[in-house]
Design a protein around this motif. Structure first.
Motif, PDB file in Angstrom:
ATOM      1  N   HIS A  70      47.213  47.372  27.799  1.00  0.00           N
ATOM      2  CA  HIS A  70      46.506  46.061  27.626  1.00  0.00           C
ATOM      3  C   HIS A  70      47.129  45.093  28.680  1.00  0.00           C
ATOM      4  O   HIS A  70      46.755  43.943  28.925  1.00  0.00           O
ATOM      5  N   ASN A  71      48.434  45.378  29.177  1.00  0.00           N
ATOM      6  CA  ASN A  71      49.166  44.732  29.941  1.00  0.00           C
ATOM      7  C   ASN A  71      49.293  45.075  31.432  1.00  0.00           C
ATOM      8  O   ASN A  71      50.315  44.970  32.054  1.00  0.00           O
ATOM      9  N   ALA A  72      48.284  45.867  31.929  1.00  0.00           N
ATOM     10  CA  ALA A  72      48.197  46.421  33.307  1.00  0.00           C
ATOM     11  C   ALA A  72      47.400  45.721  34.272  1.00  0.00           C
ATOM     12  O   ALA A  72      46.285  45.047  33.565  1.00  0.00           O
ATOM     13  N   LEU A  73      47.669  45.645  35.408  1.00  0.00           N
ATOM     14  CA  LEU A  73      46.886  44.910  36.583  1.00  0.00           C
ATOM     15  C   LEU A  73      46.258  45.916  37.430  1.00  0.00           C
ATOM     16  O   LEU A  73      46.896  46.716  38.087  1.00  0.00           O
ATOM     17  N   ASP A  74      45.039  46.247  37.227  1.00  0.00           N
ATOM     18  CA  ASP A  74      44.463  47.370  37.828  1.00  0.00           C
ATOM     19  C   ASP A  74      44.017  46.936  39.270  1.00  0.00           C
ATOM     20  O   ASP A  74      42.852  46.486  39.497  1.00  0.00           O
ATOM     21  N   LEU A  75      44.889  47.293  40.161  1.00  0.00           N
ATOM     22  CA  LEU A  75      44.727  46.512  41.556  1.00  0.00           C
ATOM     23  C   LEU A  75      43.814  47.437  42.398  1.00  0.00           C
ATOM     24  O   LEU A  75      42.719  46.953  42.780  1.00  0.00           O
ATOM     25  N   GLU A  76      43.516  48.726  41.973  1.00  0.00           N
ATOM     26  CA  GLU A  76      42.525  49.668  42.730  1.00  0.00           C
ATOM     27  C   GLU A  76      41.151  49.297  42.178  1.00  0.00           C
ATOM     28  O   GLU A  76      40.196  49.134  42.818  1.00  0.00           O
ATOM     29  N   ARG A 102      40.207  53.587  45.804  1.00  0.00           N
ATOM     30  CA  ARG A 102      41.096  54.560  45.061  1.00  0.00           C
ATOM     31  C   ARG A 102      42.355  54.738  45.694  1.00  0.00           C
ATOM     32  O   ARG A 102      43.347  55.129  45.101  1.00  0.00           O
ATOM     33  N   GLY A 103      42.724  53.889  47.043  1.00  0.00           N
ATOM     34  CA  GLY A 103      44.130  54.014  47.408  1.00  0.00           C
ATOM     35  C   GLY A 103      44.488  54.910  48.307  1.00  0.00           C
ATOM     36  O   GLY A 103      45.720  54.997  48.752  1.00  0.00           O
ATOM     37  N   SER A 104      43.686  55.659  48.811  1.00  0.00           N
ATOM     38  CA  SER A 104      43.936  56.753  49.823  1.00  0.00           C
ATOM     39  C   SER A 104      42.884  56.966  50.771  1.00  0.00           C
ATOM     40  O   SER A 104      41.848  56.129  50.927  1.00  0.00           O
ATOM     41  N   ALA A 105      43.128  57.713  51.896  1.00  0.00           N
ATOM     42  CA  ALA A 105      42.143  57.807  52.649  1.00  0.00           C
ATOM     43  C   ALA A 105      40.794  58.494  52.445  1.00  0.00           C
ATOM     44  O   ALA A 105      39.687  58.227  53.020  1.00  0.00           O
ATOM     45  N   PHE A 106      40.898  58.927  51.275  1.00  0.00           N
ATOM     46  CA  PHE A 106      39.456  59.628  50.726  1.00  0.00           C
ATOM     47  C   PHE A 106      39.013  58.485  49.332  1.00  0.00           C
ATOM     48  O   PHE A 106      38.063  58.883  48.665  1.00  0.00           O
ATOM     49  N   GLY A 107      39.817  57.348  49.368  1.00  0.00           N
ATOM     50  CA  GLY A 107      39.559  56.565  48.161  1.00  0.00           C
ATOM     51  C   GLY A 107      38.146  55.583  48.386  1.00  0.00           C
ATOM     52  O   GLY A 107      38.134  54.837  47.331  1.00  0.00           O
ATOM     53  N   ASN A 152      48.308  46.843  51.159  1.00  0.00           N
ATOM     54  CA  ASN A 152      46.850  47.183  51.610  1.00  0.00           C
ATOM     55  C   ASN A 152      46.027  48.300  50.750  1.00  0.00           C
ATOM     56  O   ASN A 152      46.483  49.458  50.714  1.00  0.00           O
ATOM     57  N   ILE A 153      44.704  47.832  50.353  1.00  0.00           N
ATOM     58  CA  ILE A 153      44.272  48.771  49.468  1.00  0.00           C
ATOM     59  C   ILE A 153      42.666  48.782  50.154  1.00  0.00           C
ATOM     60  O   ILE A 153      41.992  48.107  49.874  1.00  0.00           O
ATOM     61  N   GLY A 154      42.514  49.807  50.862  1.00  0.00           N
ATOM     62  CA  GLY A 154      41.525  49.887  51.817  1.00  0.00           C
ATOM     63  C   GLY A 154      41.384  48.770  52.970  1.00  0.00           C
ATOM     64  O   GLY A 154      42.405  48.492  53.518  1.00  0.00           O
ATOM     65  N   SER A 155      40.558  47.862  52.514  1.00  0.00           N
ATOM     66  CA  SER A 155      40.149  46.827  53.744  1.00  0.00           C
ATOM     67  C   SER A 155      40.970  45.401  53.121  1.00  0.00           C
ATOM     68  O   SER A 155      40.509  44.340  53.850  1.00  0.00           O
TER      69      SER A 155
END
Length: 374
Positions: free
Chosen positions: A176-182, A188-193, A235-238
């Motif tokens: 309940h106390n998480a910040l879902d950045l992705e 998903r935060g990777s080359a395939f994300g 950086n998360i993707g763009s």
């Protein structure tokens, strides 16, 4: 003769932006589509007063002939026949969302005219004071203040780390106390994300990030002692996280999610093959995306490993087309996890100077976070 809009009384406004954030109030954005695409708010729908072409013509008239001529041209272009379906779209939305508010860029003429036309049709609505610009400024100011707010309120950031495929996002989604950045970045935060649907613009990402963070750390009815974020780069993707906030969120100890390779393989297979293939309209579109992603990391993989992974991927795709069986994709995934992502993770872990506060499987990590919240 063109009849201009008559404002019968002082039309109501609000600048209670915090309430809009917490109640996720539906918003009618009457700006032109091109403006909406550049940046908007999560709960907003674009029901424009003017088309892009109409806006351009009126803007040119304003520059050349002044405000009065521009207003007159606007009423000529958006005449009674043209405006009727636009007003009806606002009325329909307000009927389905009684608490809806309305805004244009600065809360000026466009939203005021739209508001008056709705009032003339028998439906009152409140417009945002200062419009999009003021609400956006409110959200950016909060992002700027967030690092200091975390310190003032003694909210301790926890960084959830772990190898690729360990299920960090699955844990984040249970807190309940998480910040879902992705999730906010739609990546998903990777080359395939990358997902099949596009990432938000940088402006929209910042708007969503500010709102999500505000609901977490500035809610006196649900105070939190800790905030959990996944171990990400800026950086998360763009899109990217504002540097002061990023440094604050990453400033505390790490919690390591330790997941066996067999489970990591299953999680990665589910996310990058099963779920990803379902996102794309055709299997070929997914194949092209995956080959492009492999090509982007070719240098880091090295020539021999790149060709080995690509060969396994092509073989898995051939067998999927022939038999419908997707299990063969696990071969190239395992190579990437063991030979590419794991060494990179080990290097980053060794390089990082922050202490490790806890290490365990998903159940143990969730129990640890629960104990910190007590």
């Amino acid at each position: 003769m063109t009849k201009l809009t008559e404002f019968t009384h002082e039309l109501p406004q609000t600048d209670d932006f915090r309430r809009i954030v917490f109640e996720q109030t539906p918003l009618i954005d009457v700006r032109a589509p091109i403006e909406f695409k550049q940046g908007a708010f999560p709960s907003a729908i674009n029901l424009p007063l003017m088309t892009d072409d109409e806006r351009q013509k009126i803007g040119l008239c304003y520059k050349q002939q002044g405000n009065a001529a521009a207003v007159k041209l606007g009423h000529q272009l958006v005449n009674e026949a043209t405006r009727a379906p636009r007003v009806q779209s606002w009325l329909d939305f307000k009927q389905h969302h009684p608490d809806a508010l309305l805004y244009c860029f600065r809360g000026g003429m466009r939203s005021k005219i739209s508001q008056q036309w709705m009032a003339d049709a028998g439906q009152d609505i409140i417009r945002l004071k200062g419009g999009y610009k003021a609400f956006r400024r409110f959200l950016i100011d909060f992002l700027d203040q967030a690092p200091e707010l975390l310190s003032q309120q003694n909210i301790q950031p926890w960084v959830l780390a772990g190898r690729t495929g360990s299920g960090k996002t699955l844990v984040i989604q249970k807190l309940h106390n998480a910040l879902d950045l992705e999730g906010l970045a739609n990546h998903r935060g990777s080359a395939f994300g990358r997902h099949a649907s596009p990432q938000p613009t940088q402006i929209n990402f910042e708007n969503q990030l500010s709102m999500a963070l505000m609901r977490l750390i500035d809610n006196p009815e649900k105070p939190i002692q800790n905030i959990v974020v996944e171990d990400e780069g800026r950086n998360i993707g763009s899109v990217d996280i504002p540097k002061p906030l990023f440094e604050k969120l990453k400033s505390h100890a790490r919690v390591i999610l330790d997941t066996p390779l067999s489970e990591r393989l299953a999680i990665t297979f589910d996310e990058y093959v099963i779920q990803a293939q379902q996102e794309y309209p055709t299997l070929t579109r997914w194949e092209n995306f995956m080959r492009d992603a492999l090509l982007r990391i070719q240098k880091r993989l090295g020539g021999e490993r790149y060709h080995r992974v690509l060969h396994q991927f092509n073989e898995a795709q051939y067998l999927q087309h022939q038999t419908g069986n997707i299990e063969f994709h696990q071969k190239w995934i395992k190579i990437l996890l063991v030979e590419y992502y794991d060494p990179m993770y080990d290097y980053q872990l060794q390089k990082n100077q922050l202490p490790i506060a806890f290490k365990g499987n998903a159940e143990e990590v969730l129990a640890f976070f629960a104990s910190q919240a007590e």
